[in-house]
Design a protein around this motif. Sequence first.
Motif, PDB file in Angstrom:
ATOM      1  N   PRO B 108      37.400  65.562  45.617  1.00 55.95           N
ATOM      2  CA  PRO B 108      37.918  64.239  45.262  1.00 55.95           C
ATOM      3  C   PRO B 108      37.501  63.181  46.272  1.00 55.95           C
ATOM      4  CG  PRO B 108      39.709  65.747  45.893  1.00 55.95           C
ATOM      5  CD  PRO B 108      38.451  66.541  45.895  1.00 55.95           C
ATOM      6  N   GLU B 109      37.147  62.021  45.754  1.00 57.65           N
ATOM      7  CA  GLU B 109      36.746  60.909  46.618  1.00 57.65           C
ATOM      8  C   GLU B 109      37.903  59.919  46.678  1.00 57.65           C
ATOM      9  OE1 GLU B 109      33.484  58.712  45.050  1.00 57.65           O
ATOM     10  OE2 GLU B 109      32.948  57.825  46.972  1.00 57.65           O
ATOM     11  N   ILE B 110      38.141  59.382  47.847  1.00 63.80           N
ATOM     12  CA  ILE B 110      39.252  58.427  47.986  1.00 63.80           C
ATOM     13  C   ILE B 110      38.676  57.066  48.359  1.00 63.80           C
ATOM     14  CG2 ILE B 110      41.377  57.869  49.228  1.00 63.80           C
ATOM     15  CD1 ILE B 110      41.553  60.949  49.831  1.00 63.80           C
ATOM     16  N   ASP B 119      45.697  56.900  49.084  1.00 63.82           N
ATOM     17  CA  ASP B 119      46.425  57.872  48.276  1.00 63.82           C
ATOM     18  C   ASP B 119      45.688  59.213  48.366  1.00 63.82           C
ATOM     19  OD1 ASP B 119      47.672  59.429  46.445  1.00 63.82           O
ATOM     20  OD2 ASP B 119      47.368  58.083  44.732  1.00 63.82           O
ATOM     21  N   ARG B 120      46.285  60.167  49.034  1.00 62.42           N
ATOM     22  CA  ARG B 120      45.623  61.467  49.225  1.00 62.42           C
ATOM     23  C   ARG B 120      46.242  62.551  48.348  1.00 62.42           C
ATOM     24  NH1 ARG B 120      45.498  60.469  55.703  1.00 62.42           N
ATOM     25  NH2 ARG B 120      43.654  59.140  55.715  1.00 62.42           N
ATOM     26  N   THR B 121      46.853  62.149  47.261  1.00 65.10           N
ATOM     27  CA  THR B 121      47.505  63.128  46.375  1.00 65.10           C
ATOM     28  C   THR B 121      46.529  64.209  45.926  1.00 65.10           C
ATOM     29  OG1 THR B 121      48.885  61.320  45.550  1.00 65.10           O
ATOM     30  CG2 THR B 121      48.892  63.361  44.272  1.00 65.10           C
ATOM     31  N   LEU B 122      45.368  63.784  45.458  1.00 60.29           N
ATOM     32  CA  LEU B 122      44.386  64.761  44.976  1.00 60.29           C
ATOM     33  C   LEU B 122      43.891  65.627  46.125  1.00 60.29           C
ATOM     34  CD1 LEU B 122      42.190  62.689  42.471  1.00 60.29           C
ATOM     35  CD2 LEU B 122      43.798  64.496  41.912  1.00 60.29           C
ATOM     36  N   ALA B 123      43.585  64.981  47.237  1.00 58.22           N
ATOM     37  CA  ALA B 123      43.037  65.723  48.390  1.00 58.22           C
ATOM     38  C   ALA B 123      44.040  66.758  48.891  1.00 58.22           C
ATOM     39  CB  ALA B 123      42.681  64.748  49.507  1.00 58.22           C
ATOM     40  N   TYR B 126      43.918  69.951  46.968  1.00 61.84           N
ATOM     41  CA  TYR B 126      42.567  70.482  46.765  1.00 61.84           C
ATOM     42  C   TYR B 126      42.243  71.572  47.774  1.00 61.84           C
ATOM     43  CZ  TYR B 126      37.520  70.361  45.923  1.00 61.84           C
ATOM     44  OH  TYR B 126      36.229  70.685  45.619  1.00 61.84           O
ATOM     45  N   PHE B 143      41.799  72.747  42.413  1.00 61.19           N
ATOM     46  CA  PHE B 143      43.092  72.127  42.703  1.00 61.19           C
ATOM     47  C   PHE B 143      44.138  73.229  42.647  1.00 61.19           C
ATOM     48  CE2 PHE B 143      40.855  68.245  41.322  1.00 61.19           C
ATOM     49  CZ  PHE B 143      41.135  67.464  42.426  1.00 61.19           C
TER      50      PHE B 143
END
Lengths: 376, 192
Positions: B108-110, B119-123, B126, B143
């Motif tokens: 994921p790219e932020i 927002d680091r929700t995806l990171a 992961y 994920f």
Amino acid sequence: MKRKVLLQILSLGVFSFGLFMIIDSKAQDVEAPPEDIEVESIMYDVNANCVEKNIGDPEFPTDEYGGNGSSNYLGSFLQNTFSFSGMNTLDEVVVTRVVAKPKSTTSCGNGGFGLDIGSGIAIPNLNGWWESMIKVTLKKLAKIDPCADRAALNDRKTKQSTVAKNNEIKNLTLQTGKEHGYNTYMNLNTKEVTNYTSVDVGHELGDGVHEVASQERWQWKANDQVEVTVDYTHTHGFESAPSSIDVFSGIGIYMATSNANMDALSPAQKQVYLSYHSINVMTANHDYAITITDPVKWVNRYPNRQADFEKYRNLTERYSNQSYDWHTAQELALIELYGDMMQLYRSDVGAANFKPLNAKIDPSTFRKFIAINNCN
Amino acid sequence: MKKFILLLIIYTGILSNNYAQTYLQGIEVLPLSDAAHCDLLTPSNRITADDAFLKLKQLIPDPVEENISDMVGEFWWIDGMLVNTVTRRITAQRLKINLYDRQKAKAPEIIYVTGTTPDRTLANDYFSEIKSMNNFEVLVDYFKTRSNYKRFLVQDNKGKFIVMGTIYVKKQDAQKAHELIDLILNSLYFKQ
């Protein structure tokens, strides 16, 4: 009579064999993958009419672009409601402020954050391109004909000042592997490029995750003039296309709403902003540009961007499994996901030869492929 | 004449059945057994592409695979999870992948506005890892909680083969899928 029946049976046999060949070729898929195919120039018809839409829904998360609610950033833009209507193809818009609030030149009152351009701060020595940059005027991205927009994007990319900034972030990425980015300021009234932001250096968070900032700002100047960051450019130091997250660069300015501390752009100004805004990604394999063709869908899809990223990843893997190289798989995934609200362009690295990309289906294999519009 | 028509019908039926019984499909895809040995993924316990597609739809309500032709490679059904591998030979046209570059391209790219909190929700959800095992290198990424798809990308040390693997799983079985990837990789050896 017998001959006629025999002929009919023979025809049926040939037909069923042909049917089998079609099914089997689809099942086994043994043909070589189609290369990028160049197609004739086509006119582009997008939904240019913007229906009225409230987009200040408080349910929008205050993250990524929303921040922590700090008044001088975009943190509060989601708390109010604004609407817009009309076309996104306006040629000229009289820029007026909707709400007459004091325009502070501090970082808290102008919708911009920090450096107040033209306020006497010395411009650093940038090897001479600043002088030529002063007179750069951007061509509008009308979002009607991708070939016309392609010409505008190519024109921007050949500007000496843009070339210098692009080379700067590209070289930094080559040296460190990290993503780098910058934004381009344009005077919304004169359409002249007035400055570039400083280069933002990305961070690697581990697990391959990259994080890079975008300085989305607008600043009120004398005589109701506004400067706004219309282009965001950043690098990927590896084979890739733009990510689905990249597509939302610049949406903060478009979605921002006025509050006690900040005047957002008026709906008319936002239309002008969007008709000049582009998202640029320079990768190891190609340079890409994205224009937003349907702002209503852009705004509506924004809250879903994290789930969309997961879908983008899975679509990419699907195309990669079908034997496409990685960046082509990502291009196809991006167009499948957001092709109804954006136009993707691709150029050779460092060159100014953007061409619109579209996904088409090969009628013989039923496989999608990237069709390059040469705009001849 | 009737016999001829009957034969034709049978012939067409056989052809249709042949399509339904496809165990391997995709451009230049090889059976995994041509490239490697894996105790868990043997040719005899594969399921057909049709069965795999039915299983997939049971696991994932809205998969990105829209029809059977999207089911590329080979499939196994293990403990309520669908396992897919796509094995190809590395050639002058299909080059060995730089796993470190691919890791970045998949992550994921932020992009965040300067001065705001990224927002680091995806990171945070992961997982991605590159490691050397047996006689290959592998990139595992997924994920942890939000995805039905768990991926692994294997390249043998001799630079002959690429195996793209996916575990399709219900989200509540995510941990089982992560363990299954380890089991598969531990028992995977490329032929010398």
